[in-house]
Design a protein around this motif. Sequence first.
Motif, PDB file in Angstrom:
ATOM      1  N   VAL A 134      34.051 -47.177  62.568  1.00 11.75           N
ATOM      2  CA  VAL A 134      33.861 -47.217  61.112  1.00 11.75           C
ATOM      3  C   VAL A 134      33.247 -45.897  60.636  1.00 11.75           C
ATOM      4  N   ASN A 135      32.260 -45.407  61.365  1.00 14.31           N
ATOM      5  CA  ASN A 135      31.646 -44.126  61.002  1.00 14.31           C
ATOM      6  C   ASN A 135      32.659 -42.994  61.058  1.00 14.31           C
ATOM      7  N   ALA A 136      33.494 -42.997  62.108  1.00 14.36           N
ATOM      8  CA  ALA A 136      34.510 -41.946  62.243  1.00 14.36           C
ATOM      9  C   ALA A 136      35.496 -42.027  61.075  1.00 14.36           C
ATOM     10  N   SER A 177      35.389 -39.569  69.406  1.00 14.25           N
ATOM     11  CA  SER A 177      35.402 -38.295  68.679  1.00 14.25           C
ATOM     12  C   SER A 177      36.243 -38.413  67.427  1.00 14.25           C
ATOM     13  N   ASP A 178      35.829 -37.687  66.386  1.00 18.46           N
ATOM     14  CA  ASP A 178      36.635 -37.646  65.164  1.00 18.46           C
ATOM     15  C   ASP A 178      36.725 -36.210  64.670  1.00 18.46           C
ATOM     16  N   ASN A 179      37.746 -35.937  63.863  1.00 18.57           N
ATOM     17  CA  ASN A 179      37.824 -34.609  63.238  1.00 18.57           C
ATOM     18  C   ASN A 179      37.465 -34.735  61.757  1.00 18.57           C
ATOM     19  N   GLY A 180      36.378 -35.456  61.504  1.00 24.16           N
ATOM     20  CA  GLY A 180      35.912 -35.680  60.133  1.00 24.16           C
ATOM     21  C   GLY A 180      34.955 -34.606  59.654  1.00 24.16           C
ATOM     22  N   CYS A 181      34.100 -34.984  58.705  1.00 20.24           N
ATOM     23  CA  CYS A 181      33.254 -34.016  58.001  1.00 20.24           C
ATOM     24  C   CYS A 181      32.174 -33.390  58.880  1.00 20.24           C
ATOM     25  N   GLY A 182      31.840 -34.038  60.005  1.00 26.79           N
ATOM     26  CA  GLY A 182      30.766 -33.506  60.842  1.00 26.79           C
ATOM     27  C   GLY A 182      29.394 -33.720  60.216  1.00 26.79           C
ATOM     28  N   MET A 183      28.365 -33.236  60.897  1.00 22.66           N
ATOM     29  CA  MET A 183      26.999 -33.452  60.414  1.00 22.66           C
ATOM     30  C   MET A 183      26.189 -32.182  60.498  1.00 22.66           C
ATOM     31  N   ASP A 184      25.308 -31.984  59.512  1.00 24.69           N
ATOM     32  CA  ASP A 184      24.404 -30.841  59.594  1.00 24.69           C
ATOM     33  C   ASP A 184      23.140 -31.266  60.355  1.00 24.69           C
ATOM     34  N   GLU A 186      20.089 -31.709  59.465  1.00 30.06           N
ATOM     35  CA  GLU A 186      19.297 -32.713  58.749  1.00 30.06           C
ATOM     36  C   GLU A 186      19.781 -34.126  59.077  1.00 30.06           C
ATOM     37  N   VAL A 187      21.091 -34.335  58.982  1.00 31.57           N
ATOM     38  CA  VAL A 187      21.655 -35.653  59.298  1.00 31.57           C
ATOM     39  C   VAL A 187      21.474 -35.951  60.789  1.00 31.57           C
ATOM     40  N   LEU A 188      21.762 -34.957  61.637  1.00 32.22           N
ATOM     41  CA  LEU A 188      21.634 -35.157  63.088  1.00 32.22           C
ATOM     42  C   LEU A 188      20.218 -35.592  63.475  1.00 32.22           C
ATOM     43  N   ASN A 190      18.164 -37.390  61.822  1.00 28.93           N
ATOM     44  CA  ASN A 190      17.784 -38.723  61.337  1.00 28.93           C
ATOM     45  C   ASN A 190      18.752 -39.814  61.759  1.00 28.93           C
ATOM     46  N   LEU A 191      19.735 -39.416  62.520  1.00 24.81           N
ATOM     47  CA  LEU A 191      20.894 -40.254  62.819  1.00 24.81           C
ATOM     48  C   LEU A 191      20.560 -41.677  63.263  1.00 24.81           C
ATOM     49  N   PHE A 192      19.568 -41.821  64.139  1.00 24.97           N
ATOM     50  CA  PHE A 192      19.309 -43.136  64.729  1.00 24.97           C
ATOM     51  C   PHE A 192      18.187 -43.892  64.020  1.00 24.97           C
ATOM     52  N   PHE A 195      18.036 -47.641  58.735  1.00 24.18           N
ATOM     53  CA  PHE A 195      18.215 -47.490  57.276  1.00 24.18           C
ATOM     54  C   PHE A 195      18.546 -46.073  56.833  1.00 24.18           C
ATOM     55  N   PHE A 196      18.715 -45.134  57.781  1.00 21.07           N
ATOM     56  CA  PHE A 196      19.156 -43.802  57.352  1.00 21.07           C
ATOM     57  C   PHE A 196      20.662 -43.838  57.106  1.00 21.07           C
ATOM     58  N   THR A 197      21.054 -43.506  55.872  1.00 13.82           N
ATOM     59  CA  THR A 197      22.478 -43.462  55.552  1.00 13.82           C
ATOM     60  C   THR A 197      22.731 -42.389  54.513  1.00 13.82           C
ATOM     61  N   LYS A 203      27.896 -49.289  50.561  1.00 14.70           N
ATOM     62  CA  LYS A 203      28.867 -48.909  51.604  1.00 14.70           C
ATOM     63  C   LYS A 203      28.218 -48.816  52.977  1.00 14.70           C
ATOM     64  N   GLY A 204      26.990 -48.285  53.003  1.00 18.79           N
ATOM     65  CA  GLY A 204      26.318 -48.136  54.290  1.00 18.79           C
ATOM     66  C   GLY A 204      24.967 -48.818  54.291  1.00 18.79           C
ATOM     67  N   THR A 205      24.558 -49.319  55.457  1.00 14.88           N
ATOM     68  CA  THR A 205      23.230 -49.929  55.580  1.00 14.88           C
ATOM     69  C   THR A 205      22.297 -49.040  56.394  1.00 14.88           C
ATOM     70  N   GLY A 206      22.868 -48.093  57.116  1.00 14.90           N
ATOM     71  CA  GLY A 206      22.040 -47.258  57.981  1.00 14.90           C
ATOM     72  C   GLY A 206      21.566 -47.996  59.215  1.00 14.90           C
ATOM     73  N   LEU A 207      22.235 -49.081  59.561  1.00 14.40           N
ATOM     74  CA  LEU A 207      21.827 -49.856  60.735  1.00 14.40           C
ATOM     75  C   LEU A 207      22.800 -49.714  61.901  1.00 14.40           C
ATOM     76  N   GLY A 208      23.962 -49.104  61.647  1.00 13.38           N
ATOM     77  CA  GLY A 208      24.983 -49.017  62.683  1.00 13.38           C
ATOM     78  C   GLY A 208      24.492 -48.281  63.924  1.00 13.38           C
ATOM     79  N   GLY A 232      33.943 -31.953  62.926  1.00 10.72           N
ATOM     80  CA  GLY A 232      34.001 -33.306  63.461  1.00 10.72           C
ATOM     81  C   GLY A 232      32.809 -33.611  64.341  1.00 10.72           C
ATOM     82  N   SER A 233      32.841 -34.796  64.941  1.00  9.86           N
ATOM     83  CA  SER A 233      31.705 -35.255  65.740  1.00  9.86           C
ATOM     84  C   SER A 233      32.190 -35.958  67.001  1.00  9.86           C
ATOM     85  N   THR A 234      31.361 -35.907  68.029  1.00  8.56           N
ATOM     86  CA  THR A 234      31.608 -36.683  69.245  1.00  8.56           C
ATOM     87  C   THR A 234      30.345 -37.449  69.617  1.00  8.56           C
TER      88      THR A 234
END
Length: 247
Positions: A134-136, A177-184, A186-188, A190-192, A195-197, A203-208, A232-234
């Motif tokens: 879903v995130n990808a 892996s996805d070829n999506g928007c990737g993460m900077d 700041e996002v990296l 807080n990823l885990f 409630f970070f979304t 759309k998002g709960t930040g619990l995934g 993208g991200s892996t």
Amino acid sequence: SEIRIQQAQKMESVGRLAGGVAHDFNNMLGVILGHTELALLQADEHHELHDDLKEIQKAAKRSADITRQLLAFARKQTISPRQLDLNDTVERMLNMLRRLIGEDIDLVWQPSAHLWPVKMDPSQIDQILANLCVNARDAIGGVGKLTIETGKKSFDEEYCSKHPGFIPGDFVLLAVSDNGCGMDKEVLGNLFEPFFTTKDVGKGTGLGLATIFGIVKQNNGFINVYSEPGQGSTFRIYLPRIFTNDG
Ligand code: ADP
């Protein structure tokens, strides 16, 4: 490491809190939904309150979805770990995952032959895969490619001393892996966090990823994330191999 321990403690207290709140909240939502449905019986499509009631119903249903997710996150769900071949578990999920990501995204499946067995509850693998996919999908937001890969990886003490977060031993790799928007950065960073979304409200709960973190930790594995903004991200999940009598 330090950060991981803090993270785990934070998750535990959030879990306790969330569990209590979500339970009471769910009961109240039941009341709201029930009365809305009763009111809707009297206010058909032609009634001036019909659209408002429908909106209340929609929001209450969405809230119930979120509390359910919260409860699943908080509750240490009773799990029954068993010996698994990760390739089989992934393969059983592929059709569901294709539906989840839609037709615009190519799903590429790259299993590695003769995986080591792992000991896990298969529904936990399902949960990991569904959340990562879903995130990808959301990161791609259109046409793109999602790759699911498995592998066998061994890390020694020397490698782990140079790569923070890695644990020495034999691991089965599950990578998405996805070829999506990737993460900077700041996002990296807080990823885990629970409630970070960065997704829109509703759309998002930040619990995934917090849920995934909990599952992987519970199974003595670890996660490695690689991402490049705009590329993208892996997400690499490493699960410890188990040893069986039949080799
Ligand atoms: P949610 O999906 O509800 O936002 P998650 O914990 O699953 O919660 O993800 C947290 C955040 O991490 C997302 O909002 C997004 O910003 C970022 N993220 C997760 N996976 C990816 C990905 N594959 N590509 C880009 N960003 C991602």
